[in-house]
Design an enzyme around this catalytic site. Structure first.
Site, mmCIF file in Angstrom:
data_model
loop_
_atom_site.group_PDB
_atom_site.id
_atom_site.type_symbol
_atom_site.label_atom_id
_atom_site.label_comp_id
_atom_site.label_asym_id
_atom_site.label_seq_id
_atom_site.Cartn_x
_atom_site.Cartn_y
_atom_site.Cartn_z
ATOM 1 N N PHE A 12 0.821 -1.212 0.000
ATOM 2 C CA PHE A 12 0.000 0.000 0.000
ATOM 3 C C PHE A 12 0.867 1.281 0.000
ATOM 4 O O PHE A 12 0.862 2.046 -0.975
ATOM 5 C CB PHE A 12 -0.936 -0.078 1.219
ATOM 6 C CG PHE A 12 -1.542 1.211 1.645
ATOM 7 C CD1 PHE A 12 -2.212 2.020 0.731
ATOM 8 C CD2 PHE A 12 -1.451 1.630 2.974
ATOM 9 C CE1 PHE A 12 -2.771 3.229 1.135
ATOM 10 C CE2 PHE A 12 -2.014 2.819 3.381
ATOM 11 C CZ PHE A 12 -2.664 3.626 2.459
ATOM 12 N N TYR A 144 5.085 -8.019 15.822
ATOM 13 C CA TYR A 144 5.195 -6.787 15.029
ATOM 14 C C TYR A 144 5.848 -5.687 15.864
ATOM 15 O O TYR A 144 6.832 -5.074 15.437
ATOM 16 C CB TYR A 144 3.791 -6.378 14.586
ATOM 17 C CG TYR A 144 3.740 -5.156 13.684
ATOM 18 C CD1 TYR A 144 4.148 -5.234 12.360
ATOM 19 C CD2 TYR A 144 3.249 -3.938 14.157
ATOM 20 C CE1 TYR A 144 4.085 -4.119 11.529
ATOM 21 C CE2 TYR A 144 3.176 -2.830 13.334
ATOM 22 C CZ TYR A 144 3.593 -2.919 12.018
ATOM 23 O OH TYR A 144 3.527 -1.816 11.199
ATOM 24 N N ARG A 185 -7.603 -4.198 8.175
ATOM 25 C CA ARG A 185 -7.494 -2.940 8.920
ATOM 26 C C ARG A 185 -8.838 -2.231 8.908
ATOM 27 O O ARG A 185 -9.687 -2.467 8.053
ATOM 28 C CB ARG A 185 -6.382 -2.070 8.323
ATOM 29 C CG ARG A 185 -5.025 -2.592 8.741
ATOM 30 C CD ARG A 185 -3.889 -1.767 8.218
ATOM 31 N NE ARG A 185 -3.477 -2.158 6.888
ATOM 32 C CZ ARG A 185 -2.361 -1.752 6.294
ATOM 33 N NH1 ARG A 185 -1.538 -0.947 6.924
ATOM 34 N NH2 ARG A 185 -2.045 -2.144 5.070
HETATM 35 P P1 NAD Z 1 1.488 -3.605 3.171
HETATM 36 O O1 NAD Z 1 1.237 -4.920 3.814
HETATM 37 O O2 NAD Z 1 0.511 -3.096 2.180
HETATM 38 O O3 NAD Z 1 2.913 -3.597 2.458
HETATM 39 C C1 NAD Z 1 4.022 -4.312 2.940
HETATM 40 C C2 NAD Z 1 4.792 -4.863 1.739
HETATM 41 O O4 NAD Z 1 5.948 -5.581 2.222
HETATM 42 C C3 NAD Z 1 3.968 -5.859 0.921
HETATM 43 O O5 NAD Z 1 4.061 -5.546 -0.448
HETATM 44 C C4 NAD Z 1 4.586 -7.208 1.251
HETATM 45 O O6 NAD Z 1 4.448 -8.155 0.209
HETATM 46 C C5 NAD Z 1 6.038 -6.818 1.505
HETATM 47 N N1 NAD Z 1 6.758 -7.774 2.352
HETATM 48 C C6 NAD Z 1 6.341 -8.337 3.521
HETATM 49 N N2 NAD Z 1 7.290 -9.163 3.989
HETATM 50 C C7 NAD Z 1 8.316 -9.139 3.095
HETATM 51 C C8 NAD Z 1 9.577 -9.789 3.011
HETATM 52 N N3 NAD Z 1 9.974 -10.665 3.952
HETATM 53 N N4 NAD Z 1 10.379 -9.521 1.951
HETATM 54 C C9 NAD Z 1 9.982 -8.661 0.988
HETATM 55 N N5 NAD Z 1 8.805 -8.015 1.009
HETATM 56 C C10 NAD Z 1 7.988 -8.251 2.054
HETATM 57 O O7 NAD Z 1 1.693 -2.559 4.354
HETATM 58 P P2 NAD Z 1 1.806 -0.969 4.302
HETATM 59 O O8 NAD Z 1 0.645 -0.421 4.989
HETATM 60 O O9 NAD Z 1 2.152 -0.512 2.937
HETATM 61 O O10 NAD Z 1 3.066 -0.759 5.272
HETATM 62 C C11 NAD Z 1 4.367 -0.506 4.752
HETATM 63 C C12 NAD Z 1 5.334 -0.294 5.900
HETATM 64 O O11 NAD Z 1 4.902 0.797 6.713
HETATM 65 C C13 NAD Z 1 5.465 -1.500 6.833
HETATM 66 O O12 NAD Z 1 6.817 -1.642 7.220
HETATM 67 C C14 NAD Z 1 4.614 -1.125 8.029
HETATM 68 O O13 NAD Z 1 5.083 -1.738 9.198
HETATM 69 C C15 NAD Z 1 4.794 0.388 8.058
HETATM 70 N N6 NAD Z 1 3.623 1.024 8.724
HETATM 71 C C16 NAD Z 1 2.421 1.115 8.080
HETATM 72 C C17 NAD Z 1 1.332 1.698 8.731
HETATM 73 C C18 NAD Z 1 -0.010 1.852 8.073
HETATM 74 O O14 NAD Z 1 -0.942 2.352 8.721
HETATM 75 N N7 NAD Z 1 -0.191 1.491 6.818
HETATM 76 C C19 NAD Z 1 1.484 2.170 10.043
HETATM 77 C C20 NAD Z 1 2.717 2.028 10.666
HETATM 78 C C21 NAD Z 1 3.800 1.471 9.982
HETATM 79 N N1 UDP Z 2 -11.203 -2.532 14.348
HETATM 80 C C1 UDP Z 2 -12.576 -2.657 14.403
HETATM 81 N N2 UDP Z 2 -13.205 -3.341 13.407
HETATM 82 C C2 UDP Z 2 -12.540 -3.885 12.346
HETATM 83 C C3 UDP Z 2 -11.128 -3.746 12.289
HETATM 84 C C4 UDP Z 2 -10.486 -3.068 13.313
HETATM 85 O O1 UDP Z 2 -13.233 -2.169 15.339
HETATM 86 O O2 UDP Z 2 -13.192 -4.472 11.491
HETATM 87 C C5 UDP Z 2 -10.529 -1.756 15.413
HETATM 88 C C6 UDP Z 2 -9.328 -2.449 16.050
HETATM 89 O O3 UDP Z 2 -9.728 -3.294 17.108
HETATM 90 C C7 UDP Z 2 -8.526 -1.262 16.510
HETATM 91 C C8 UDP Z 2 -8.812 -0.183 15.462
HETATM 92 O O4 UDP Z 2 -10.013 -0.583 14.829
HETATM 93 O O5 UDP Z 2 -8.994 -0.806 17.764
HETATM 94 C C9 UDP Z 2 -7.706 -0.044 14.416
HETATM 95 O O6 UDP Z 2 -7.445 -1.325 13.909
HETATM 96 P P1 UDP Z 2 -6.405 -1.576 12.720
HETATM 97 O O7 UDP Z 2 -6.228 -3.050 12.595
HETATM 98 O O8 UDP Z 2 -6.811 -0.817 11.522
HETATM 99 O O9 UDP Z 2 -5.057 -0.870 13.203
HETATM 100 P P2 UDP Z 2 -4.198 -0.926 14.557
HETATM 101 O O10 UDP Z 2 -4.960 -1.592 15.649
HETATM 102 O O11 UDP Z 2 -2.972 -1.687 14.181
HETATM 103 O O12 UDP Z 2 -3.978 0.498 14.857
#
Ligand code: NAD
Ligand code: UDP
Length: 314
Positions: A12, A144, A185
């Protein structure tokens, strides 16, 4: 023009970041094992002359030449990262070690995509970078949270011991087009449920809070951090805090459906009760702040999922 590695680039955030880097004229090498990534995400630029996709698992070392490395590879949704907790830890720890080793060897600047999850279920609100967090090391989120905490420790280790040029971004909940419909999510779940006339599943009583940042703001923050040379850690997120119940109600209002109602399910163990970034540091040192209000970002995300699910909302 730089050569830039983006690990997790088919996911994403990574796919939006790559689109932005290509539009600035850079060459991008995307590394992804496609665990949660999708071909569709990289389709818009797959044939771009400056784009190269390498199917690769970051748990295995790789040799490349580049000027910068954005290290995003890691599943981010609880549903996906809990699927195989050992693999998640290996990805965070060994994957980060491998890419830091690469950065050291080729003298590239390295940016770690860390997370607000390093604060666990926070006792300090809003969360500042100086807060050390409240993480359960043996709970279902530990693979995580502790993985990212160890990744941060490795990153500052390379900075201090090997003089590697690093930056750490603590990313708070980010949403937008290209999230997977089955991602698990909350934003994608609620929107897909409402568009399909299903009930919206709130876990717990919905009083827990999150602060949601739209993807374009996040990409802007990540590139500013890379370009700034700052080490971090720096919080990146939108401080507009809402309860999960408010989020559900907003999505129902925007989709204008009377088919879906709100239902309540069990709250998962260790689900953080509140979360909001203090972004003073990002404002001061990067001159960055989010611009997209929640309702505008949700509208863009709803339009994406309507297309994705083949549903046109009347
Ligand atoms: P996502 O799951 O959409 O993307 C993660 C990507 O990493 C995927 O394309 C997956 O195939 C790849 N991947 C996973 N394991 C791998 C491996 N061992 N080798 C190579 N590729 C691998 O998630 P995202 O939301 O795009 O998140 C991207 C980064 O940002 C992550 O590191 C995540 O921890 C961090 N992050 C995201 C959020 C959020 O809200 N989206 C919040 C905090 C941190
Ligand atoms: N959550 C929810 N319904 C859903 C998915 C998530 O109520 O269908 C809640 C979850 O328990 C959390 C918040 O929404 O309190 C955010 O969840 P998400 O998995 O998006 O992110 P994170 O908990 O990692 O911040």
């Amino acid at each position: 023009m730089k050569t830039i590695v983006v690990s997790g680039g088919a996911g994403f955030i990574g796919s939006h970041l790559i689109e932005s880097l290509l539009s600035k004229g850079h060459c991008v090498l995307c590394l992804d094992n496609m665990f949660t990534g999708s071909k569709k995400n990289i389709e818009p630029f797959r044939n771009h002359p400056n784009f190269e996709f390498i199917r690769h698992d970051v748990v295995v070392p790789i040799l490349l030449e580049a000027d910068e490395i954005y290290h995003l590879a890691c599943p981010a949704s609880p549903v996906h990262y809990q699927n195989n907790p050992i693999k998640t830890l290996k990805t965070s720890v060994i994957g980060t070690l491998n890419l830091l080793g690469l950065a050291k060897r080729i003298k590239a600047r390295f940016l770690l995509a860390s997370t607000s999850e390093v604060y666990g279920d926070p006792e300090v609100h809003p969360q500042t970078e100086s807060y050390h967090g409240n993480v359960n090391p043996v709970g279902p989120r530990a693979c995580y949270d502790e993985g990212k905490r160890a990744a941060e420790t490795l990153t500052v280790g390379y900075r201090d011991y090997n003089n590697t040029n690093v930056g750490i971004a603590r990313i708070f909940n980010t949403y937008g087009p290209r999230m997977l419909p089955n991602d698990g999510r909350v934003v994608s779940n609620f929107i897909c449920q409402a568009l399909q006339g299903e009930d919206l599943t709130i876990y717990g009583d919905g009083s827990q809070t999150r602060s949601f940042c739209f993807i374009s703001d996040m990409v802007n923050g990540l590139t500013k951090l890379m370009e700034s040379g700052q080490p971090g850690p720096i919080n990146l997120g939108n401080p507009h805090e809402v309860t999960i119940k408010e989020l559900a109600e907003t999505i129902l209002k925007l989709i204008r459906t009377d088919k879906s109602k709100i239902v309540y399910k069990d709250l998962p163990q260790d689900d953080p009760t509140r979360r909001r970034p203090d972004i003073s540091l990002a404002k001061k040192s990067l001159n960055w702040g989010p611009k997209i209000p929640l309702e505008d970002g949700l509208k863009a995300t709803i339009a994406y999922f309507e297309e994705e699910l083949g549903i046109k909302n009347g």
